[in-house]
Motif scaffolding. Structure first.
Motif, mmCIF file in Angstrom:
data_model
loop_
_atom_site.group_PDB
_atom_site.id
_atom_site.type_symbol
_atom_site.label_atom_id
_atom_site.label_comp_id
_atom_site.label_asym_id
_atom_site.label_seq_id
_atom_site.Cartn_x
_atom_site.Cartn_y
_atom_site.Cartn_z
ATOM 1 N N MET A 146 0.841 -1.201 0.000
ATOM 2 C CA MET A 146 0.000 0.000 0.000
ATOM 3 C C MET A 146 0.876 1.251 0.000
ATOM 4 O O MET A 146 0.607 2.218 -0.725
ATOM 5 N N GLY A 147 1.926 1.249 0.815
ATOM 6 C CA GLY A 147 2.816 2.395 0.867
ATOM 7 C C GLY A 147 3.517 2.638 -0.450
ATOM 8 O O GLY A 147 3.675 3.787 -0.889
ATOM 9 N N TYR A 148 3.954 1.555 -1.092
ATOM 10 C CA TYR A 148 4.629 1.677 -2.389
ATOM 11 C C TYR A 148 3.685 2.278 -3.428
ATOM 12 O O TYR A 148 4.056 3.235 -4.136
ATOM 13 N N LEU A 149 2.466 1.766 -3.519
ATOM 14 C CA LEU A 149 1.528 2.270 -4.515
ATOM 15 C C LEU A 149 1.080 3.694 -4.206
ATOM 16 O O LEU A 149 0.770 4.466 -5.121
ATOM 17 N N ALA A 150 1.052 4.061 -2.910
ATOM 18 C CA ALA A 150 0.658 5.422 -2.529
ATOM 19 C C ALA A 150 1.660 6.458 -3.023
ATOM 20 O O ALA A 150 1.323 7.645 -3.142
ATOM 21 N N GLN A 151 2.881 6.032 -3.315
ATOM 22 C CA GLN A 151 3.902 6.944 -3.835
ATOM 23 C C GLN A 151 3.719 7.229 -5.327
ATOM 24 O O GLN A 151 4.504 7.972 -5.912
ATOM 25 N N ALA A 152 2.668 6.629 -5.906
ATOM 26 C CA ALA A 152 2.373 6.815 -7.337
ATOM 27 C C ALA A 152 3.579 6.499 -8.212
ATOM 28 O O ALA A 152 4.024 7.325 -9.015
ATOM 29 N N PRO A 153 4.148 5.294 -8.076
ATOM 30 C CA PRO A 153 5.293 4.944 -8.931
ATOM 31 C C PRO A 153 4.879 4.893 -10.398
ATOM 32 O O PRO A 153 3.718 4.630 -10.725
ATOM 33 N N SER A 154 5.813 5.152 -11.260
ATOM 34 C CA SER A 154 5.544 5.099 -12.691
ATOM 35 C C SER A 154 5.592 3.645 -13.153
ATOM 36 O O SER A 154 6.669 3.048 -13.255
ATOM 37 N N LEU A 155 4.428 3.081 -13.376
ATOM 38 C CA LEU A 155 4.321 1.678 -13.777
ATOM 39 C C LEU A 155 3.791 1.597 -15.205
ATOM 40 O O LEU A 155 2.897 2.357 -15.580
ATOM 41 N N PRO A 156 4.299 0.664 -16.006
ATOM 42 C CA PRO A 156 3.916 0.624 -17.419
ATOM 43 C C PRO A 156 2.632 -0.158 -17.703
ATOM 44 O O PRO A 156 2.136 -0.123 -18.823
ATOM 45 N N PHE A 157 2.111 -0.851 -16.715
ATOM 46 C CA PHE A 157 1.086 -1.858 -16.965
ATOM 47 C C PHE A 157 -0.251 -1.239 -17.387
ATOM 48 O O PHE A 157 -0.745 -0.300 -16.777
ATOM 49 N N HIS A 158 -0.832 -1.839 -18.419
ATOM 50 C CA HIS A 158 -2.165 -1.432 -18.857
ATOM 51 C C HIS A 158 -3.249 -2.094 -18.007
ATOM 52 O O HIS A 158 -4.368 -1.571 -17.923
ATOM 53 N N TYR A 159 -2.935 -3.238 -17.437
ATOM 54 C CA TYR A 159 -3.872 -3.948 -16.550
ATOM 55 C C TYR A 159 -3.070 -4.401 -15.336
ATOM 56 O O TYR A 159 -2.111 -5.167 -15.470
ATOM 57 N N LEU A 160 -3.464 -3.899 -14.172
ATOM 58 C CA LEU A 160 -2.727 -4.204 -12.951
ATOM 59 C C LEU A 160 -3.667 -4.839 -11.933
ATOM 60 O O LEU A 160 -4.710 -4.288 -11.588
ATOM 61 N N LEU A 218 -9.357 -5.183 6.880
ATOM 62 C CA LEU A 218 -8.727 -5.660 5.644
ATOM 63 C C LEU A 218 -9.389 -5.023 4.434
ATOM 64 O O LEU A 218 -8.705 -4.529 3.522
ATOM 65 N N VAL A 219 -10.713 -5.016 4.401
ATOM 66 C CA VAL A 219 -11.420 -4.424 3.262
ATOM 67 C C VAL A 219 -11.173 -2.924 3.195
ATOM 68 O O VAL A 219 -11.038 -2.355 2.107
ATOM 69 N N ASP A 220 -11.097 -2.254 4.353
ATOM 70 C CA ASP A 220 -10.751 -0.826 4.368
ATOM 71 C C ASP A 220 -9.432 -0.597 3.638
ATOM 72 O O ASP A 220 -9.305 0.334 2.834
ATOM 73 N N SER A 221 -8.435 -1.438 3.933
ATOM 74 C CA SER A 221 -7.129 -1.294 3.288
ATOM 75 C C SER A 221 -7.230 -1.529 1.787
ATOM 76 O O SER A 221 -6.700 -0.748 0.984
ATOM 77 N N LEU A 222 -7.907 -2.591 1.396
ATOM 78 C CA LEU A 222 -8.022 -2.911 -0.024
ATOM 79 C C LEU A 222 -8.783 -1.821 -0.774
ATOM 80 O O LEU A 222 -8.463 -1.502 -1.924
ATOM 81 N N ALA A 223 -9.769 -1.230 -0.125
ATOM 82 C CA ALA A 223 -10.557 -0.181 -0.777
ATOM 83 C C ALA A 223 -9.730 1.072 -1.038
ATOM 84 O O ALA A 223 -10.094 1.892 -1.897
ATOM 85 N N ARG A 224 -8.626 1.242 -0.308
ATOM 86 C CA ARG A 224 -7.783 2.416 -0.486
ATOM 87 C C ARG A 224 -6.727 2.226 -1.574
ATOM 88 O O ARG A 224 -5.946 3.146 -1.843
ATOM 89 N N LEU A 225 -6.680 1.057 -2.190
ATOM 90 C CA LEU A 225 -5.750 0.875 -3.303
ATOM 91 C C LEU A 225 -6.064 1.885 -4.400
ATOM 92 O O LEU A 225 -7.233 2.196 -4.653
ATOM 93 N N PRO A 226 -5.046 2.447 -5.039
ATOM 94 C CA PRO A 226 -5.282 3.507 -6.022
ATOM 95 C C PRO A 226 -6.123 3.035 -7.204
ATOM 96 O O PRO A 226 -6.214 1.842 -7.495
ATOM 97 N N ALA A 227 -6.704 4.009 -7.874
ATOM 98 C CA ALA A 227 -7.671 3.713 -8.926
ATOM 99 C C ALA A 227 -7.062 2.954 -10.098
ATOM 100 O O ALA A 227 -7.794 2.274 -10.838
ATOM 101 N N HIS A 228 -5.734 3.058 -10.307
ATOM 102 C CA HIS A 228 -5.151 2.359 -11.444
ATOM 103 C C HIS A 228 -4.972 0.866 -11.184
ATOM 104 O O HIS A 228 -4.531 0.136 -12.073
ATOM 105 N N VAL A 229 -5.304 0.392 -9.985
ATOM 106 C CA VAL A 229 -5.390 -1.051 -9.732
ATOM 107 C C VAL A 229 -6.726 -1.525 -10.279
ATOM 108 O O VAL A 229 -7.788 -1.136 -9.794
#
Length: 229
Positions: free
Chosen positions: A62-76, A92-103
């Motif tokens: 979650m911390g890694y994705l929150a940093q908005a890394p530049s990822l090439p994937f069209h489907y993640l 657990l669901v609270d955490s998963l719901a906070r995953l960024p929109a590009h997931v």
């Protein structure tokens, strides 16, 4: 890892676009999310699954994705924890719901779901994976039906090796597609060893999987084991 351009020569069955890798089998770098993402991208820039298979892996992902890394994937896809679960289901669901929109997809094992209403909050990003023969439920189309009834927006991740462990004829896999093709989001592709661990694709499984894979040409395939050396 071998790049996607070399897959056709080594295993023609895997001549599919898009195809990518799960980080779940990259055990040497487990927990190093930048390295794991780089390795997945080296195989394919089109699709990948970041696998937080144990609860303790999720906060760092979650911390890694929150940093908005530049990822090439069209489907993640992100594989939610299925091991060593200690936190309350709602948390657990609270955490998963906070995953960024590009997931695009959040893969959840049905056997970790106690209250489907909690997981309904994940909406269409929730993807249920069919289970292998070791599990007590969630293995077949009939066993998944109550989950989908409670989770009408959820998708399906078809794990072809899990399906073969339940029904070596693969009739059960065809039934999963017959009933839930409209929910299919992506595939997990590998073989299984005797202990149920994902291993490189074996020739007998390639032959058994081929008719199923032909029905799934319009969704990503995600490798859950390295290619054979």
């Amino acid at each position: 890892m071998m790049p996607v351009a070399a897959l056709t020569d080594r295993q023609p069955l895997l001549a599919h676009h898009p195809i990518g890798a799960s980080t779940g089998f990259l055990v040497e770098d487990r927990g190093d999310w930048p390295a794991l993402a780089d390795q997945a991208a080296a195989l394919s820039p089109f699709t990948a699954e970041l696998a937080a298979l144990s609860e303790e892996e999720l906060p760092e992902l979650m911390g890694y994705l929150a940093q908005a890394p530049s990822l090439p994937f069209h489907y993640l896809s992100v594989h939610a924890p299925s091991k060593h679960l200690r936190m309350a289901e709602a948390k657990l669901v609270d955490s998963l719901a906070r995953l960024p929109a590009h997931v695009d997809a959040i893969v959840v094992h049905p056997d970790v779901i106690e209250d489907p209403a909690e997981f309904r909050r994940l909406g269409a990003r929730l993807v249920l994976e069919n289970m292998d023969a070791r599990k007590a439920g969630g293995r077949t189309a009939a066993e998944l039906a109550p989950y989908f009834a409670e989770l009408p927006d959820a998708g399906l991740c078809l794990d072809v090796a899990h399906a073969r462990s339940v029904d070596p004829s693969m009739a059960g896999a065809h039934e999963l597609l017959d009933r839930y093709a409209g929910r299919l989001r992506h595939l997990h592709v590998s073989s299984l060893d005797g202990a149920g661990h994902h291993v490189p694709l074996r020739e007998p499984d390639e032959a058994a999987f081929r008719p199923i894979l032909r029905r799934c040409r319009d969704v990503p395939w995600i490798l859950e084991a390295p290619l054979a050396a």
